[in-house]
Scaffold this active site. Structure first.
Site, PDB file in Angstrom:
ATOM      1  N   LYS A 227    -120.263  -4.430 -50.728  1.00  0.00           N
ATOM      2  CA  LYS A 227    -119.881  -4.456 -52.145  1.00  0.00           C
ATOM      3  C   LYS A 227    -118.484  -3.886 -52.358  1.00  0.00           C
ATOM      4  CE  LYS A 227    -121.887  -0.224 -51.595  1.00  0.00           C
ATOM      5  NZ  LYS A 227    -122.812   0.147 -50.494  1.00  0.00           N
TER       6      LYS A 227
ATOM      7  N   GLY B 251    -132.278  12.379 -46.071  1.00  0.00           N
ATOM      8  CA  GLY B 251    -131.561  11.173 -45.687  1.00  0.00           C
ATOM      9  C   GLY B 251    -131.227  10.254 -46.842  1.00  0.00           C
TER      10      GLY B 251
ATOM     11  N   GLU C  10    -125.408  11.066 -48.240  1.00  0.00           N
ATOM     12  CA  GLU C  10    -124.506  11.245 -47.111  1.00  0.00           C
ATOM     13  C   GLU C  10    -124.050  12.705 -47.012  1.00  0.00           C
ATOM     14  OE1 GLU C  10    -123.864   8.848 -45.052  1.00  0.00           O
ATOM     15  OE2 GLU C  10    -124.595   7.115 -46.180  1.00  0.00           O
TER      16      GLU C  10
ATOM     17  N   ASP D 213    -119.539   4.093 -55.918  1.00  0.00           N
ATOM     18  CA  ASP D 213    -120.457   3.066 -55.433  1.00  0.00           C
ATOM     19  C   ASP D 213    -121.032   2.260 -56.595  1.00  0.00           C
ATOM     20  OD1 ASP D 213    -122.388   1.957 -53.270  1.00  0.00           O
ATOM     21  OD2 ASP D 213    -123.747   2.726 -54.801  1.00  0.00           O
TER      22      ASP D 213
ATOM     23  N   LYS E 262    -120.571  -2.008 -57.689  1.00  0.00           N
ATOM     24  CA  LYS E 262    -121.685  -2.917 -57.994  1.00  0.00           C
ATOM     25  C   LYS E 262    -121.659  -3.371 -59.452  1.00  0.00           C
ATOM     26  CE  LYS E 262    -124.436  -0.432 -54.563  1.00  0.00           C
ATOM     27  NZ  LYS E 262    -125.521   0.573 -54.377  1.00  0.00           N
TER      28      LYS E 262
ATOM     29  N   GLY F 261    -131.520   1.244 -47.766  1.00  0.00           N
ATOM     30  CA  GLY F 261    -132.452   1.424 -46.665  1.00  0.00           C
ATOM     31  C   GLY F 261    -132.350   0.301 -45.658  1.00  0.00           C
TER      32      GLY F 261
END
Length: 429
Positions: free
Chosen positions: A102, A184, A187, A198, A202, A300
């Site tokens: 993206k 997890g 980051e 991010d 998008k 994921g």
């Protein structure tokens, strides 16, 4: 269809896993043959496990891109410049492209989409937005009978997890972030996520698809969630709201586009309010369709890899004899750039929190500034805080223009009685 794969990380490994498990079924049930012809990674160490399985491997993507026997390049390496180079070369070599990138599409889509159209090539990017949610295909094909008037999306699982945990447990932002990293979901360097970059990538892509115009992600307003406090979460809860980081698109007047990313107070009865944890969601209101909500895993290994494989299956069926032409994306170019509505020209109700000295006349000073800027107040709540000699004042405004609100807040923050910079969060319309 012979496939060249660039990138053997989390998603790339997932793509190999799914193809190994399902390629035979695709051949038998769909009549398509997906062959993973070559796998590329940065080092011999990274490709070694695949070479041991019998796959052809390389550390030079360009040799694979220029191989005439390969029909489609799958780019899953991430980043900006090298993927731009690879995808451009693939299209110039008349190869179709599937990508989950993206960031590259938001920054360089205005170059690669027209190039794809010029060369009669497909670029499929379902995995780039929303992971396993089929929102791209829905907008390109499923919603063509309607025009999107409004879109709100929870499109970053890291931020949604942090805000959800803060609401559930009352923990601080820093503690919720640390937990997300331990599990997890975030980051080591989470700046890209928590500061909204991010989500901006998008949201710009989705806004472009909604409007049919090129929306430059670098020009849309972006505010992340790092300044949201446990106090804000608790106050929103008392008011009957949840705080979510939203990407927003609104169809403006005269073809203008209102596209932005920022935290919002979402009412508990709204469809987006129940979307918690790492789940993503895209809410749309269309002229003919009305309301619709798509939810699912936004990231994921397997959810995102599943979207990549779905694009490969779609591509294999589209490029067979008598196939349909690539979906037109050549309009995604700088000559067709959207006229963006400045954030200062938008209207909203606002949640405002002031930390002030516990002294006479503070509230009168604040309300006086609002009055001077023609801002109506819906409610005021005064609360004690842990620091002695200070109070927290929560103000809910009526719907007003952002430029007026920003002028008022600048004046309020300059008062000697105001101890900290004010907090401002917009309400979802």
């Amino acid at each position: 269809m012979r496939i060249g794969l660039i990138g053997t990380g989390t998603i790339g490994g997932g793509v190999v896993e799914i193809l190994e498990a399902k390629a035979l079924a695709y051949r038998e049930k769909l009549g398509i043959d997906l062959e993973l012809a070559c796998i590329c990674a940065k080092s011999e160490e990274e490709v070694a496990p695949y070479k041991a399985k019998g796959y052809k491997t390389t550390t030079d993507a360009m040799t694979m891109i220029t191989d005439p026997s390969i029909h489609v390049i799958v780019e899953l390496a991430g980043g900006y410049e090298m993927p731009r180079k690879w995808i451009t070369a693939a299209l110039e070599n008349k190869k179709h492209v599937v990508t989950a990138n993206k960031a590259m599409l938001a920054k360089y889509g205005h170059e690669v989409f027209p190039l794809a159209e010029k060369n009669n090539c497909h670029i499929l990017f379902e995995a780039a937005v929303g992971g396993g949610i089929p929102i791209i295909r829905s907008m390109q094909e499923g919603f063509v009978g309607s025009e999107v008037e409004h879109l709100s999306c929870i499109i970053n699982g890291t931020c949604n997890y942090i805000l959800s945990r803060m609401g559930e447990s009352g923990m601080s932002f820093d503690d919720a972030l640390k937990e997300a990293q331990e599990k997890g979901f975030a980051e080591r360097n989470p700046t890209f996520d928590i500061e909204g970059v991010d989500s901006a990538h998008k949201t710009a892509i989705l806004s472009s698809l909604c409007s049919g115009k090129y929306v430059d992600f670098e020009k849309i307003h972006v505010t992340g969630v790092s300044k949201i406090t446990a106090e804000d979460i608790a106050n929103a809860k008392e008011l009957g709201y949840k705080i979510k980081l939203l990407g927003i698109y609104e169809r403006g007047e005269d073809g203008a586009v209102d596209a932005r990313v920022h935290p919002c107070l979402v009412p508990n009865d709204h469809l987006l309010a129940s979307v918690d944890g790492v789940i993503n969601a895209v809410y749309l209101h269309c002229d003919n369709l009305g309301q619709t909500l798509q939810t699912g895993a936004g990231a994921g290994r397997l959810p995102t890899a599943s979207a990549v494989v779905a694009d490969l299956v779609s591509l294999a069926r589209s490029t067979d004899k008598g196939s349909r032409k690539p979906l037109p994306m050549g309009w995604f170019n700088k000559e067709n750039a959207a006229k963006l509505v400045p954030i200062s020209e938008t209207y909203s109700r606002y949640y405002l929190r002031f930390t002030t000295k516990d002294s006479y006349g503070v509230l009168a000073s604040i309300t006086g500034i609002f009055s001077q800027n023609e801002i109506s107040i819906e409610s005021i709540i005064q609360k004690d805080v842990k620091d002695p000699g200070k109070v927290s004042i929560v103000v809910i405004s009526e719907r007003t223009k952002e430029s007026k609100m920003l002028t008022a807040l600048e004046a309020i923050d300059s008062l000697s009685s105001v101890a900290e910079k004010s907090q401002m969060i917009r309400f979802l319309k």
